[in-house]
Scaffold this motif. Structure first.
Motif, PDB file in Angstrom:
ATOM      1  N   GLN A   1       7.909 -10.760 -10.606  1.00  0.00           N
ATOM      2  CA  GLN A   1       6.757 -10.047 -10.069  1.00  0.00           C
ATOM      3  C   GLN A   1       6.873 -10.006  -8.545  1.00  0.00           C
ATOM      4  OE1 GLN A   1       5.801 -13.158 -11.970  1.00  0.00           O
ATOM      5  NE2 GLN A   1       6.429 -11.909 -13.717  1.00  0.00           N
ATOM      6  N   HIS A   2       6.489  -8.873  -7.997  1.00  0.00           N
ATOM      7  CA  HIS A   2       6.506  -8.692  -6.549  1.00  0.00           C
ATOM      8  C   HIS A   2       5.167  -8.122  -6.109  1.00  0.00           C
ATOM      9  CE1 HIS A   2      10.950  -9.236  -6.101  1.00  0.00           C
ATOM     10  NE2 HIS A   2      10.929  -8.813  -7.351  1.00  0.00           N
ATOM     11  N   SER A   3       4.697  -8.574  -4.970  1.00  0.00           N
ATOM     12  CA  SER A   3       3.465  -8.041  -4.397  1.00  0.00           C
ATOM     13  C   SER A   3       3.837  -7.070  -3.284  1.00  0.00           C
ATOM     14  CB  SER A   3       2.599  -9.172  -3.843  1.00  0.00           C
ATOM     15  OG  SER A   3       1.376  -8.673  -3.348  1.00  0.00           O
ATOM     16  N   LEU A   4       3.498  -5.784  -3.468  1.00  0.00           N
ATOM     17  CA  LEU A   4       3.864  -4.749  -2.498  1.00  0.00           C
ATOM     18  C   LEU A   4       2.624  -4.232  -1.775  1.00  0.00           C
ATOM     19  CD1 LEU A   4       6.435  -2.537  -4.448  1.00  0.00           C
ATOM     20  CD2 LEU A   4       6.856  -4.546  -3.020  1.00  0.00           C
ATOM     21  N   ARG A   5       2.768  -4.019  -0.497  1.00  0.00           N
ATOM     22  CA  ARG A   5       1.702  -3.342   0.245  1.00  0.00           C
ATOM     23  C   ARG A   5       1.672  -1.882  -0.170  1.00  0.00           C
ATOM     24  NH1 ARG A   5       1.663  -4.899   6.565  1.00  0.00           N
ATOM     25  NH2 ARG A   5       0.293  -3.093   6.515  1.00  0.00           N
ATOM     26  N   ASN A   6       0.481  -1.339  -0.371  1.00  0.00           N
ATOM     27  CA  ASN A   6       0.383   0.076  -0.738  1.00  0.00           C
ATOM     28  C   ASN A   6      -0.484   0.864   0.242  1.00  0.00           C
ATOM     29  OD1 ASN A   6      -2.185  -0.740  -1.412  1.00  0.00           O
ATOM     30  ND2 ASN A   6      -1.972  -0.371  -3.610  1.00  0.00           N
ATOM     31  N   ASP A   7      -0.437   0.441   1.511  1.00  0.00           N
ATOM     32  CA  ASP A   7      -1.160   1.180   2.549  1.00  0.00           C
ATOM     33  C   ASP A   7      -0.226   1.638   3.656  1.00  0.00           C
ATOM     34  OD1 ASP A   7      -0.561  -1.263   3.663  1.00  0.00           O
ATOM     35  OD2 ASP A   7      -2.608  -1.758   4.275  1.00  0.00           O
ATOM     36  N   SER A   8       1.063   1.783   3.320  1.00  0.00           N
ATOM     37  CA  SER A   8       2.060   2.118   4.342  1.00  0.00           C
ATOM     38  C   SER A   8       1.858   3.495   4.947  1.00  0.00           C
ATOM     39  CB  SER A   8       3.468   2.044   3.738  1.00  0.00           C
ATOM     40  OG  SER A   8       3.581   2.937   2.639  1.00  0.00           O
ATOM     41  N   GLY A   9       1.173   4.386   4.221  1.00  0.00           N
ATOM     42  CA  GLY A   9       0.979   5.740   4.724  1.00  0.00           C
ATOM     43  C   GLY A   9      -0.183   5.893   5.681  1.00  0.00           C
ATOM     44  N   LEU A  10      -0.849   4.792   5.988  1.00  0.00           N
ATOM     45  CA  LEU A  10      -1.955   4.811   6.937  1.00  0.00           C
ATOM     46  C   LEU A  10      -1.493   4.294   8.290  1.00  0.00           C
ATOM     47  CD1 LEU A  10      -4.782   3.304   4.707  1.00  0.00           C
ATOM     48  CD2 LEU A  10      -4.713   5.645   5.570  1.00  0.00           C
ATOM     49  N   GLN A  11      -2.029   4.877   9.345  1.00  0.00           N
ATOM     50  CA  GLN A  11      -1.803   4.324  10.670  1.00  0.00           C
ATOM     51  C   GLN A  11      -2.429   2.941  10.743  1.00  0.00           C
ATOM     52  OE1 GLN A  11       0.011   5.731  12.981  1.00  0.00           O
ATOM     53  NE2 GLN A  11       0.151   7.866  12.348  1.00  0.00           N
ATOM     54  N   ALA A  12      -1.891   2.082  11.602  1.00  0.00           N
ATOM     55  CA  ALA A  12      -2.390   0.710  11.708  1.00  0.00           C
ATOM     56  C   ALA A  12      -3.891   0.678  11.981  1.00  0.00           C
ATOM     57  CB  ALA A  12      -1.627  -0.035  12.794  1.00  0.00           C
ATOM     58  N   SER A  13      -4.363   1.624  12.775  1.00  0.00           N
ATOM     59  CA  SER A  13      -5.790   1.654  13.117  1.00  0.00           C
ATOM     60  C   SER A  13      -6.662   2.045  11.940  1.00  0.00           C
ATOM     61  CB  SER A  13      -6.022   2.643  14.272  1.00  0.00           C
ATOM     62  OG  SER A  13      -5.631   3.954  13.881  1.00  0.00           O
ATOM     63  N   GLN A  14      -6.077   2.646  10.890  1.00  0.00           N
ATOM     64  CA  GLN A  14      -6.839   3.068   9.722  1.00  0.00           C
ATOM     65  C   GLN A  14      -6.913   1.997   8.654  1.00  0.00           C
ATOM     66  OE1 GLN A  14      -4.226   6.550   9.094  1.00  0.00           O
ATOM     67  NE2 GLN A  14      -6.038   7.838   9.302  1.00  0.00           N
ATOM     68  N   ARG A  15      -6.071   0.980   8.749  1.00  0.00           N
ATOM     69  CA  ARG A  15      -6.020  -0.043   7.721  1.00  0.00           C
ATOM     70  C   ARG A  15      -7.168  -1.029   7.886  1.00  0.00           C
ATOM     71  NH1 ARG A  15       0.484  -1.147   8.371  1.00  0.00           N
ATOM     72  NH2 ARG A  15       1.173   0.804   7.427  1.00  0.00           N
ATOM     73  N   SER A  16      -7.660  -1.503   6.768  1.00  0.00           N
ATOM     74  CA  SER A  16      -8.706  -2.516   6.798  1.00  0.00           C
ATOM     75  C   SER A  16      -8.088  -3.864   7.165  1.00  0.00           C
ATOM     76  CB  SER A  16      -9.398  -2.609   5.439  1.00  0.00           C
ATOM     77  OG  SER A  16      -8.478  -3.049   4.458  1.00  0.00           O
ATOM     78  N   LEU A  17      -8.935  -4.830   7.485  1.00  0.00           N
ATOM     79  CA  LEU A  17      -8.442  -6.154   7.828  1.00  0.00           C
ATOM     80  C   LEU A  17      -7.748  -6.806   6.632  1.00  0.00           C
ATOM     81  CD1 LEU A  17     -11.433  -7.507   9.951  1.00  0.00           C
ATOM     82  CD2 LEU A  17      -9.241  -6.644  10.774  1.00  0.00           C
ATOM     83  N   ALA A  18      -8.208  -6.497   5.426  1.00  0.00           N
ATOM     84  CA  ALA A  18      -7.589  -7.037   4.222  1.00  0.00           C
ATOM     85  C   ALA A  18      -6.431  -6.131   3.797  1.00  0.00           C
ATOM     86  CB  ALA A  18      -8.607  -7.124   3.093  1.00  0.00           C
TER      87      ALA A  18
END
Length: 418
Positions: A46-63
Motif C-alpha cells: 500500500q502506498h499513500s499518494l498526494r492527490n492535490d498536485s494539480g493545485l498551486q501551493a497557495s490553493q492547497r489546504s493545510l491538511a
C-alpha cells in the motif's frame, strides 16, 4: 457498498478469450470492490499518494490530500468487470492502472509519488506569445467536422480493445489521419501495437524545428465499453471517447491544412485499451520515459461534448501538474474569454493523463463537466450523438482549447525551472 448478486454474476461472465495475470495499482475505493469480485485478491503493498498536485501551493489546504493505492495481482479477464463495477457503484471512471510486473507497479507508484510532490524540474515558459497565429486558426475549426468524426467512430458496433470492431475502428482512424496529413510529407502517422490484445493506438507526429527533441502530447482514448463487452455488444461511445478523438482530429486537420510548423514536436495520440487500466497510454508513456524523451506537456481529452455543469471546462487537480493547469486556464481566459473554468477531482487512474503523470511528465485533464455531472449515458448503448442533441458545440470549445495549447506550447519558448 455491496455488489448486487445478479450484477456480480453478469460482470464476472467475461467475454475475453484469454487470461493472463497482470498487476494493478488501484485506489482504495476500487480495491474494496475488487475484493467483492475476487475475494482471493490480496494487496501486496500500500502506498499513500498526494492527490492535490494539480493545485498551486497557495490553493492547497493545510491538511495534505492523500489517497491510498494498493498493488494487487489479478487475472486480466477480470478487468472489464472491475471497470464496470467501479463505474456503476462508485460513479468513477478508471480507478486503476495495469502493469506488467510487481516491480513495474512499484516503480510506477513511486514515480507518481515523486510527480505529486511537484519538485522543481525543467518546464516551459508559459508566457502566451502566439495570439496572432492562434486567433487566425481558431475560426477554421468546424463543429460539422467534429460531428462527422464522432458519428463515424460511434457507428462501429463497439470499439472494445479485444473485438474486431475495436481493431477496425483503430484502422479507420489511422487511414483518416493519414488522409488529413496526406499533403504534408513531414507529418508521420503510425499505429502502435501492444502486447496481449489486438487493438492498436494511433499517433500523428508533426516534427518540430528548432526544438524538435522537446515533445508536446495531446491525447484521447480510442476504445469504448459497456463493461461486459463482447463482439456483438453495442457500445457506441460517442462521448466516451469519440468526442475526445474527434477533438484531436479537428485540430490535426486545421494544423495540417494551414501548413503549421511548430518549433517543438507535436504528437497527437488515440490510445487503445484505456477502459481496462490505461493500458495503451501506460505502454506509450513508459516507452517515452525509457527513451528519455523530453515531453514538456501532456493534454488529455476524455469526454468533451456533454455540458452537465454550469462551468464550461473543468480542470482536474489530482494527479496533474499545477503550473500547466494554470497555463491551460490562461489559454481559456485569453482565447475563449466568455467561458467559465471550474476545478474538480476524479481519483486515481481516472484517465490517460495519469499514465504520463506517473512517468514524471506534466499533464492536464480538461473535462466536460464536474465529475458528479458527467454524461449519464456513458458505458451504455445510449452513449450516442442523439443523446447529446446531435450537436458538438461543447466539444468545439475543447477543440479551440487544444489548438491554442498545441500552438502556444508548440512554439519556441524559453525553458526554466519552475
Amino acid at each position: 457498498m455491496t455488489l448486487r448478486p445478479l450484477l456480480l454474476a453478469t460482470l464476472l461472465a467475461s467475454p475475453l478469450c484469454h487470461a493472463a495475470p497482470v498487476w494493478l495499482s488501484i485506489g482504495d475505493d476500487g480495491y474494496r470492490l475488487l475484493k467483492q469480485l475476487a475475494p482471493a485478491s490480496l494487496s501486496s503493498a500500500q502506498h499513500s499518494l498526494r492527490n492535490d498536485s494539480g493545485l498551486q501551493a497557495s490553493q492547497r489546504s493545510l491538511a495534505t490530500s492523500t489517497e491510498t493505492v494498493h498493488l494487487v495481482q489479478v487475472d486480466d479477464s477480470l478487468l472489464p468487470a472491475l471497470s464496470e463495477a467501479i463505474h456503476q457503484q462508485q460513479r468513477h471512471c478508471g480507478g486503476y492502472m495495469v502493469h506488467t510486473s510487481l516491480a513495474s507497479a512499484r516503480q510506477s507508484v513511486t514515480a507518481s509519488a515523486r510527480s505529486s510532490l511537484a519538485a522543481p524540474v525543467a518546464a516551459p515558459d508559459y508566457t502566451l506569445r502566439q495570439q496572432a497565429r492562434v486567433n487566425a486558426l481558431l475560426p477554421q475549426l468546424q463543429e460539422s467536422n467534429l460531428l462527422a468524426t464522432i458519428g463515424s467512430l460511434s457507428a462501429y458496433q463497439n470499439r472494445f480493445y479485444t473485438t474486431s470492431h475495436g481493431v477496425n475502428a483503430a484502422n479507420w482512424l489511422y487511414r483518416h489521419w493519414q488522409q488529413l496529413a496526406s499533403r504534408r510529407s513531414d507529418i508521420k502517422v503510425e499505429q502502435v501495437s501492444h502486447a496481449g490484445y489486438p487493438q492498436k493506438s494511433v499517433i500523428v507526429t508533426i516534427p518540430g524545428r528548432s526544438k524538435a527533441t522537446e515533445v508536446v502530447v495531446l491525447g484521447a482514448h480510442l476504445d469504448s465499453t459497456i463493461g461486459n463487452t463482447s463482439e456483438n455488444s453495442r457500445a457506441p461511445g460517442a462521448d466516451d471517447d469519440a468526442s475526445g478523438v474527434a477533438t484531436l482530429t479537428e485540430v490535426i486537420r486545421v494544423l495540417a491544412a494551414a501548413n503549421y510548423q511548430p518549433q517543438r514536436t507535436l504528437k497527437f495520440m488515440a490510445y487503445a485499451a484505456e477502459e481496462v487500466g490505461l493500458r495503451g497510454s501506460g505502454d506509450i508513456a513508459a516507452r517515452h520515459k525509457k527513451q528519455k524523451a523530453n515531453v514538456v506537456g501532456v493534454l488529455q481529452l476524455d469526454m468533451t461534448n456533454w455540458q452537465g455543469s454550469a462551468e464550461d471546462i473543468y480542470l482536474y487537480t489530482d494527479y496533474t501538474n499545477a503550473a500547466q493547469n494554470a497555463f491551460v486556464a490562461k489559454l481559456v481566459s485569453t482565447y475563449q474569454p466568455a467561458l467559465k473554468v471550474g476545478y474538480d477531482k476524479c481519483h486515481y487512474g481516472c484517465s490517460d493523463h495519469a499514465s504520463w503523470h506517473q512517468q514524471g511528465y506534466a499533464a492536464t485533464l480538461p473535462f466536460e463537466s464536474r465529475f458528479s455531472d458527467y454524461n449519464p449515458h456513458i458505458h451504455t448503448s445510449g452513449d450516442t450523438l442523439a443523446n447529446m442533441g446531435n450537436q458538438a458545440a461543447h466539444a468545439l470549445k475543447f477543440a479551440r482549447l487544444a489548438l491554442s495549447y498545441a500552438v502556444e506550447l508548440g512554439q519556441d519558448g524559453s525553458t526554466a525551472a519552475r
